[in-house]
Design a protein around this motif. Structure first.
Motif, PDB file in Angstrom:
ATOM      1  N   TRP A 152       0.825  -1.191   0.000  1.00 32.37           N
ATOM      2  CA  TRP A 152       0.000   0.000   0.000  1.00 32.37           C
ATOM      3  C   TRP A 152       0.866   1.249   0.000  1.00 32.37           C
ATOM      4  O   TRP A 152       2.084   1.193   0.038  1.00 32.37           O
ATOM      5  CB  TRP A 152      -0.919  -0.021   1.210  1.00 32.37           C
ATOM      6  N   CYS A 153       0.250   2.430   0.013  1.00 27.82           N
ATOM      7  CA  CYS A 153       0.992   3.681  -0.004  1.00 27.82           C
ATOM      8  C   CYS A 153       1.906   3.765   1.198  1.00 27.82           C
ATOM      9  O   CYS A 153       1.542   3.454   2.303  1.00 27.82           O
ATOM     10  CB  CYS A 153       0.024   4.854   0.001  1.00 27.82           C
ATOM     11  N   ASP A 154       3.092   4.299   0.959  1.00 28.35           N
ATOM     12  CA  ASP A 154       4.095   4.325   1.989  1.00 28.35           C
ATOM     13  C   ASP A 154       4.901   5.605   1.828  1.00 28.35           C
ATOM     14  O   ASP A 154       5.142   6.068   0.725  1.00 28.35           O
ATOM     15  CB  ASP A 154       4.894   3.025   1.812  1.00 28.35           C
ATOM     16  N   PRO A 189       3.698   0.673  -7.517  1.00 31.19           N
ATOM     17  CA  PRO A 189       3.625  -0.220  -6.361  1.00 31.19           C
ATOM     18  C   PRO A 189       3.279   0.503  -5.069  1.00 31.19           C
ATOM     19  O   PRO A 189       2.651  -0.073  -4.181  1.00 31.19           O
ATOM     20  CB  PRO A 189       5.028  -0.844  -6.289  1.00 31.19           C
ATOM     21  N   SER A 190       3.690   1.752  -4.909  1.00 35.95           N
ATOM     22  CA  SER A 190       3.432   2.499  -3.673  1.00 35.95           C
ATOM     23  C   SER A 190       2.478   3.660  -3.905  1.00 35.95           C
ATOM     24  O   SER A 190       2.461   4.618  -3.139  1.00 35.95           O
ATOM     25  CB  SER A 190       4.756   3.026  -3.101  1.00 35.95           C
ATOM     26  N   GLU A 191       1.686   3.566  -4.945  1.00 28.48           N
ATOM     27  CA  GLU A 191       0.827   4.676  -5.342  1.00 28.48           C
ATOM     28  C   GLU A 191      -0.610   4.466  -4.871  1.00 28.48           C
ATOM     29  O   GLU A 191      -1.118   3.348  -4.866  1.00 28.48           O
ATOM     30  CB  GLU A 191       0.854   4.811  -6.869  1.00 28.48           C
ATOM     31  N   CYS A 192      -1.259   5.544  -4.496  1.00 24.82           N
ATOM     32  CA  CYS A 192      -2.688   5.539  -4.198  1.00 24.82           C
ATOM     33  C   CYS A 192      -3.410   6.263  -5.324  1.00 24.82           C
ATOM     34  O   CYS A 192      -3.086   7.412  -5.625  1.00 24.82           O
ATOM     35  CB  CYS A 192      -2.979   6.250  -2.876  1.00 24.82           C
ATOM     36  N   ALA A 193      -4.370   5.606  -5.919  1.00 25.19           N
ATOM     37  CA  ALA A 193      -5.179   6.234  -6.965  1.00 25.19           C
ATOM     38  C   ALA A 193      -6.435   6.836  -6.348  1.00 25.19           C
ATOM     39  O   ALA A 193      -7.083   6.221  -5.516  1.00 25.19           O
ATOM     40  CB  ALA A 193      -5.542   5.209  -8.032  1.00 25.19           C
ATOM     41  N   ARG A 194      -6.774   8.034  -6.767  1.00 22.99           N
ATOM     42  CA  ARG A 194      -7.979   8.708  -6.274  1.00 22.99           C
ATOM     43  C   ARG A 194      -9.181   8.312  -7.127  1.00 22.99           C
ATOM     44  O   ARG A 194      -9.045   7.714  -8.189  1.00 22.99           O
ATOM     45  CB  ARG A 194      -7.763  10.225  -6.301  1.00 22.99           C
ATOM     46  N   ASP A 195     -10.361   8.676  -6.662  1.00 19.58           N
ATOM     47  CA  ASP A 195     -11.573   8.269  -7.358  1.00 19.58           C
ATOM     48  C   ASP A 195     -11.676   8.849  -8.762  1.00 19.58           C
ATOM     49  O   ASP A 195     -12.251   8.225  -9.659  1.00 19.58           O
ATOM     50  CB  ASP A 195     -12.809   8.655  -6.542  1.00 19.58           C
ATOM     51  N   GLU A 196     -11.135  10.060  -8.959  1.00 19.14           N
ATOM     52  CA  GLU A 196     -11.220  10.664 -10.285  1.00 19.14           C
ATOM     53  C   GLU A 196     -10.229  10.045 -11.272  1.00 19.14           C
ATOM     54  O   GLU A 196     -10.299  10.301 -12.476  1.00 19.14           O
ATOM     55  CB  GLU A 196     -10.970  12.169 -10.187  1.00 19.14           C
ATOM     56  N   ASP A 197      -9.319   9.229 -10.768  1.00 24.25           N
ATOM     57  CA  ASP A 197      -8.345   8.523 -11.604  1.00 24.25           C
ATOM     58  C   ASP A 197      -9.027   7.303 -12.205  1.00 24.25           C
ATOM     59  O   ASP A 197      -9.586   6.473 -11.475  1.00 24.25           O
ATOM     60  CB  ASP A 197      -7.158   8.102 -10.737  1.00 24.25           C
ATOM     61  N   HIS A 198      -8.990   7.154 -13.522  1.00 25.45           N
ATOM     62  CA  HIS A 198      -9.718   6.069 -14.190  1.00 25.45           C
ATOM     63  C   HIS A 198      -8.912   4.779 -14.305  1.00 25.45           C
ATOM     64  O   HIS A 198      -9.402   3.808 -14.889  1.00 25.45           O
ATOM     65  CB  HIS A 198     -10.177   6.520 -15.576  1.00 25.45           C
ATOM     66  N   ARG A 199      -7.711   4.748 -13.759  1.00 24.18           N
ATOM     67  CA  ARG A 199      -6.944   3.509 -13.802  1.00 24.18           C
ATOM     68  C   ARG A 199      -7.576   2.459 -12.872  1.00 24.18           C
ATOM     69  O   ARG A 199      -8.275   2.803 -11.926  1.00 24.18           O
ATOM     70  CB  ARG A 199      -5.491   3.773 -13.397  1.00 24.18           C
ATOM     71  N   VAL A 200      -7.304   1.191 -13.157  1.00 25.93           N
ATOM     72  CA  VAL A 200      -7.910   0.099 -12.394  1.00 25.93           C
ATOM     73  C   VAL A 200      -7.154  -0.097 -11.085  1.00 25.93           C
ATOM     74  O   VAL A 200      -5.956  -0.414 -11.073  1.00 25.93           O
ATOM     75  CB  VAL A 200      -7.896  -1.207 -13.209  1.00 25.93           C
ATOM     76  N   ALA A 201      -7.837   0.112  -9.983  1.00 27.27           N
ATOM     77  CA  ALA A 201      -7.263  -0.082  -8.649  1.00 27.27           C
ATOM     78  C   ALA A 201      -8.421  -0.245  -7.665  1.00 27.27           C
ATOM     79  O   ALA A 201      -9.563   0.100  -7.977  1.00 27.27           O
ATOM     80  CB  ALA A 201      -6.377   1.109  -8.262  1.00 27.27           C
ATOM     81  N   TRP A 202      -8.114  -0.765  -6.452  1.00 29.54           N
ATOM     82  CA  TRP A 202      -9.179  -1.167  -5.541  1.00 29.54           C
ATOM     83  C   TRP A 202      -8.865  -0.768  -4.114  1.00 29.54           C
ATOM     84  O   TRP A 202      -7.711  -0.802  -3.676  1.00 29.54           O
ATOM     85  CB  TRP A 202      -9.394  -2.683  -5.638  1.00 29.54           C
ATOM     86  N   GLU A 203      -9.891  -0.443  -3.364  1.00 31.25           N
ATOM     87  CA  GLU A 203      -9.736   0.072  -2.006  1.00 31.25           C
ATOM     88  C   GLU A 203      -9.183  -0.944  -1.018  1.00 31.25           C
ATOM     89  O   GLU A 203      -8.674  -0.565   0.037  1.00 31.25           O
ATOM     90  CB  GLU A 203     -11.082   0.593  -1.488  1.00 31.25           C
ATOM     91  N   ILE A 204      -9.271  -2.240  -1.305  1.00 29.83           N
ATOM     92  CA  ILE A 204      -8.799  -3.258  -0.356  1.00 29.83           C
ATOM     93  C   ILE A 204      -7.583  -4.023  -0.877  1.00 29.83           C
ATOM     94  O   ILE A 204      -7.152  -4.990  -0.249  1.00 29.83           O
ATOM     95  CB  ILE A 204      -9.911  -4.273  -0.015  1.00 29.83           C
ATOM     96  N   ALA A 205      -7.007  -3.591  -2.003  1.00 30.32           N
ATOM     97  CA  ALA A 205      -5.917  -4.358  -2.612  1.00 30.32           C
ATOM     98  C   ALA A 205      -4.620  -4.297  -1.814  1.00 30.32           C
ATOM     99  O   ALA A 205      -3.677  -5.030  -2.120  1.00 30.32           O
ATOM    100  CB  ALA A 205      -5.682  -3.883  -4.043  1.00 30.32           C
TER     101      ALA A 205
END
Length: 349
Positions: free
Chosen positions: A41-43, A219-235
């Motif tokens: 996760w983000c670090d 690997p250490s990035e957090c994507a925000r909701d407005e970011d359309h890349r595929v990522a998940w809140e529990i990953a």
């Protein structure tokens, strides 16, 4: 937010390897023909942990010139490498590992619930994720009594975070994979305490839900909701594979993001809101059955491979209103409600 150092202390306390969070759950993922990895996760350091490489030396062979062992009138002994390998059987499983018989009761489409444990735990995403770890490779009839016993002993995130590993292992011993399951449950709880899933913070999950998804997220990035890349809140949580993610997306994600008060879209105020469950294509047979049932409630036959929808016939809807027993055949659910059956859009009625 946890730093890499704090995370490593948690792993050391649980006697987990440094690369524990860099590998996907052997319990939660559908086997695939490509490598899949979980990422941290983000670090604050923006540095991913070092991954371990495990080298397995090749088996030793006899030196050149060693005579071949003979038996039974000089008939050469079968080479060790060509002997059939017997399947490995866990003494804790009542049957060999593998998909159980794909046969499920289908309640009438006007029933209030389908009968999955995820429906009961939809408003408690932590317990839902723990349930997916217990249910993987284990029948519900075996896993659920143990699950509720564990919830009784450790009813909260904080209680699970300080659980004694050996005690938890003893409680779930009958499920098999008890050491992995116990450590993952405690690790999830400890990380949840300081970095719980929240809206507007998403993490990459490589190759989920499709191959190559997540590669454009660091690997250490957090994507925000407005970011359309595929990522998940529990990953960012350990042991979260495809089954856990599918379950959480279907039953918990809309509520976490504040889009509705449940997974069915209750209380949604956004114009054109589409519940998350309608975009999930799970591999697990019970989740597929559940989504088949949910789409039938709206009058559609759902293709589990593509998500395509076909209007259900009147006869199919009448059968769905009665309910029955369904089994999976060639990827389609066959709903058996009478001795006389006729194929309709992949179903039998």
């Amino acid at each position: 937010m946890l730093s890499v150092g704090e995370t490593q202390k948690i792993l050391e306390k649980l006697n987990l390897p440094p690369d524990f969070l860099s590998t996907d759950s052997s319990l939660s993922d559908v086997p695939s023909d490509f490598d899949r990895q979980d990422e941290p996760w983000c670090d604050s350091t923006n540095n991913p942990p070092t991954k371990s490489i495990h080298f397995h030396p090749p088996p030793t062979t006899s030196p050149p010139g060693t005579p071949v062992k003979q038996s039974r009138l000089l008939e050469p002994e079968t080479p060790r490498s060509s002997r059939p390998k017997l399947p490995k059987v866990s003494p804790y499983f009542p049957v060999l590992l593998g998909d159980p018989e794909s046969c499920l009761p289908f309640p009438p489409v006007d029933a209030p619930s389908f009968g999955l444990i995820q429906e009961q735990l939809a408003h408690d995403p932590f317990k839902l994720l723990i349930a997916t770890i217990f249910l993987n490779r284990t029948r519900g009839g075996v896993a659920l009594p143990v699950l509720f016993k564990v919830f009784s002993r450790y009813p909260t995130v904080d209680a699970m975070a300080v659980a004694d590993v050996s005690e938890l292992v003893s409680m779930i011993h009958c499920l098999g994979f008890q050491n992995q399951r116990a450590k993952k449950c405690i690790s999830i709880a400890q990380i949840w305490q300081t970095n719980p899933p929240v809206k507007n913070k998403r993490y990459r999950k490589l190759h989920y839900p499709r191959k190559l998804d997540g590669r454009d997220v660091g690997p250490s990035e957090c994507a925000r909701d407005e970011d359309h890349r595929v990522a998940w809140e529990i990953a960012h949580l350990p042991g979260v594979g495809a089954y856990s993610l599918d379950s959480w997306r279907i039953f918990c994600r809309d509520e976490l993001r504040g889009l509705a008060t449940d997974w069915k879209g209750t209380g949604a105020t956004t114009q054109g809101f589409v519940p998350e469950w309608k975009s999930v294509l799970p591999q697990d047979k019970e989740l597929r059955a559940y989504l088949t049932w949910m789409w039938l409630k709206e009058g559609w036959i759902w293709d589990r491979h593509t998500g395509d929808l076909t209007p259900a016939s009147e006869k199919m809807l009448r059968a769905a209103q009665r309910g029955g027993v369904a089994h999976e055949e060639d990827g389609n659910w066959i709903l058996e409600t009478s001795p006389v059956k006729k194929a309709v859009h992949g179903f039998q009625v």
